[in-house]
Design an enzyme around this catalytic site. Structure first.
Site, PDB file in Angstrom:
ATOM      1  N   TYR A  82       2.974  -5.385   9.857  1.00 33.33           N
ATOM      2  CA  TYR A  82       2.862  -3.886   9.655  1.00 33.33           C
ATOM      3  C   TYR A  82       4.102  -3.070  10.655  1.00 33.33           C
ATOM      4  O   TYR A  82       4.555  -2.131  10.228  1.00 33.33           O
ATOM      5  CB  TYR A  82       1.531  -3.258   9.839  1.00 33.33           C
ATOM      6  CG  TYR A  82       0.471  -3.530   9.226  1.00 33.33           C
ATOM      7  CD1 TYR A  82       0.557  -4.452   7.898  1.00 33.33           C
ATOM      8  CD2 TYR A  82      -0.908  -2.871   9.341  1.00 33.33           C
ATOM      9  CE1 TYR A  82      -0.500  -4.501   7.241  1.00 33.33           C
ATOM     10  CE2 TYR A  82      -1.921  -2.957   8.379  1.00 33.33           C
ATOM     11  CZ  TYR A  82      -1.764  -3.886   7.259  1.00 33.33           C
ATOM     12  OH  TYR A  82      -2.943  -3.866   6.557  1.00 33.33           O
ATOM     13  N   HIS A 103       0.637  -1.186  -0.090  1.00 31.36           N
ATOM     14  CA  HIS A 103      -0.141  -0.049  -0.069  1.00 31.36           C
ATOM     15  C   HIS A 103       0.922   1.150   0.010  1.00 31.36           C
ATOM     16  O   HIS A 103       0.757   2.342   0.693  1.00 31.36           O
ATOM     17  CB  HIS A 103      -1.008   0.080   1.121  1.00 31.36           C
ATOM     18  CG  HIS A 103      -2.012  -1.237   1.224  1.00 31.36           C
ATOM     19  ND1 HIS A 103      -3.035  -1.193   0.833  1.00 31.36           N
ATOM     20  CD2 HIS A 103      -1.749  -2.560   1.811  1.00 31.36           C
ATOM     21  CE1 HIS A 103      -3.885  -2.297   1.005  1.00 31.36           C
ATOM     22  NE2 HIS A 103      -2.961  -3.185   1.454  1.00 31.36           N
TER      23      HIS A 103
END
Length: 361
Positions: A338, A71
């Site tokens: 993450y 992303h």
């Protein structure tokens, strides 16, 4: 499954601001500690680790210092959430029990190349951080796809490996991805969706889904399994095909939001007994009760290289009291992955393009 030389100068933190910043870091550390117990591989070297997962993303997408490993291409948005109070009997979280909660969000493409053309993939993503009055945060990363391709971190890692370049050609083996899907029948719902999905011309017309399941917990300790969606309110219908060019999504968003706030309705879908709670590759049947939990109102945009969203890790397991993660293994893997990506990119902030340009001026 959820940033090049000296960064832009920011005012020094006051004592109170520093305490709040450290408290926020503590919340993140506490949230991801359990996730690392699942995927850190300390005791089992064969187990999938966050490092392996992020390494394969870098292999496939290249290394772009200072940017998210997935992303990577996005834009910051600022706004607030207006609760309808319809979810307060299911959750004690302040976000559902107070009229207004500030939000810092991010729209993005689900790919690891920050220079990819906007029409390269048909999926769009929305990430949000709600900051409650009591200091607790709710962070969520959603995607425009209705289900995840696979149900486990190991299968996702294998999917990424199938897309990796092979030494003989420097390109992916064209037979690898079809072979992967043939060996993973759970991917059938995702494949059925992707066959008809087309790159949209706007972030604004998309519906964004949690995909993973969570639990709402009320003051009495009662737990309700849920998924949620952000559904656009009174927006234009999606355009059939994306326009020419590589960067139309951010331009479109900036233009639309300059004309007035943009709104999404937060729909919370309540699971029935027996619905798959720990497998994001499986959709829930139609007819489930849906709560209109409130309205997301986005009022402004910021560039991702120096906007408020740049330094936020949209870890889906950073949750306030009243919302809990399910046992879906993808949640733990997303949280740990993450965190690994966050540590890498924040150590590279000085290499971000905007910082280079500012240092040269």
């Amino acid at each position: 499954m959820v940033d090049r030389s000296t960064p832009p100068t920011r005012p020094p933190l006051s004592g109170a601001s520093l305490v709040l910043r450290l408290a926020g870091i503590a919340v993140v550390v506490a949230a991801v500690a359990g996730a690392f117990a699942y995927v850190n591989g300390t005791l089992d070297p064969q187990r999938l680790t966050p490092k392996k997962l992020i390494n394969v993303l870098e292999t496939n997408n290249g290394v772009h210092p200072g940017f998210r490993r997935n992303h990577s291409k996005g834009v910051c948005v600022i706004g607030h959430f207006e609760s309808s109070f319809d979810a307060r009997s299911y959750s004690s979280a302040q976000v559902f029990n107070q009229a207004r909660t500030p939000v810092v969000g991010r729209f993005a493409l689900p790919a690891g190349n920050p220079y990819a053309p906007d029409g390269a993939v048909p999926i769009r993503s929305m990430a949000l951080r709600f900051t409650q009055a009591n200091g607790q945060q709710w962070r969520t990363g959603m995607n425009s796809m209705p289900v995840f391709p696979v149900g486990t971190p190991e299968a996702f890692y294998q999917f990424q490996q199938a897309q990796s370049p092979v030494p003989a050609t420097g390109k992916p083996d064209p037979a690898a991805v079809p072979a992967f899907f043939a060996s993973h029948p759970e991917s059938a719902p995702f494949l059925a969706w992707i066959k008809t999905a087309k790159p949209s011309a706007s972030y604004v017309t998309e519906t964004y889904n949690s995909v993973n399941a969570f639990y709402l917990v009320n003051a009495a300790g009662q737990r309700q399994a849920v998924r949620w969606s952000m559904v656009p309110v009174a927006q234009d219908a999606p355009v059939a095909t994306a326009p020419a060019g590589t960067d139309f999504l951010e331009k479109d968003l900036v233009q639309r939001i300059a004309a007035g706030p943009l709104r999404w309705q937060l729909n919370i879908i309540l699971a029935n007994p027996g619905d798959p709670v720990n497998d994001a590759s499986k959709a829930w049947p139609e007819g489930r009760k849906v709560l209109n939990a409130g309205t997301l109102v986005l009022e402004s945009t910021q560039p991702q290289l120096n906007g408020e969203c740049r330094d936020i890790n949209y870890d889906p397991l950073v949750l306030p009291a009243g919302i809990e993660g399910s046992d879906d293994p993808l949640l733990a893997a997303r949280s740990a992955g993450y965190s690994n990506s966050y540590l890498r990119r924040t150590s590279e902030v000085s290499q971000l393009p905007a910082a280079k340009q500012e240092a040269q001026q």
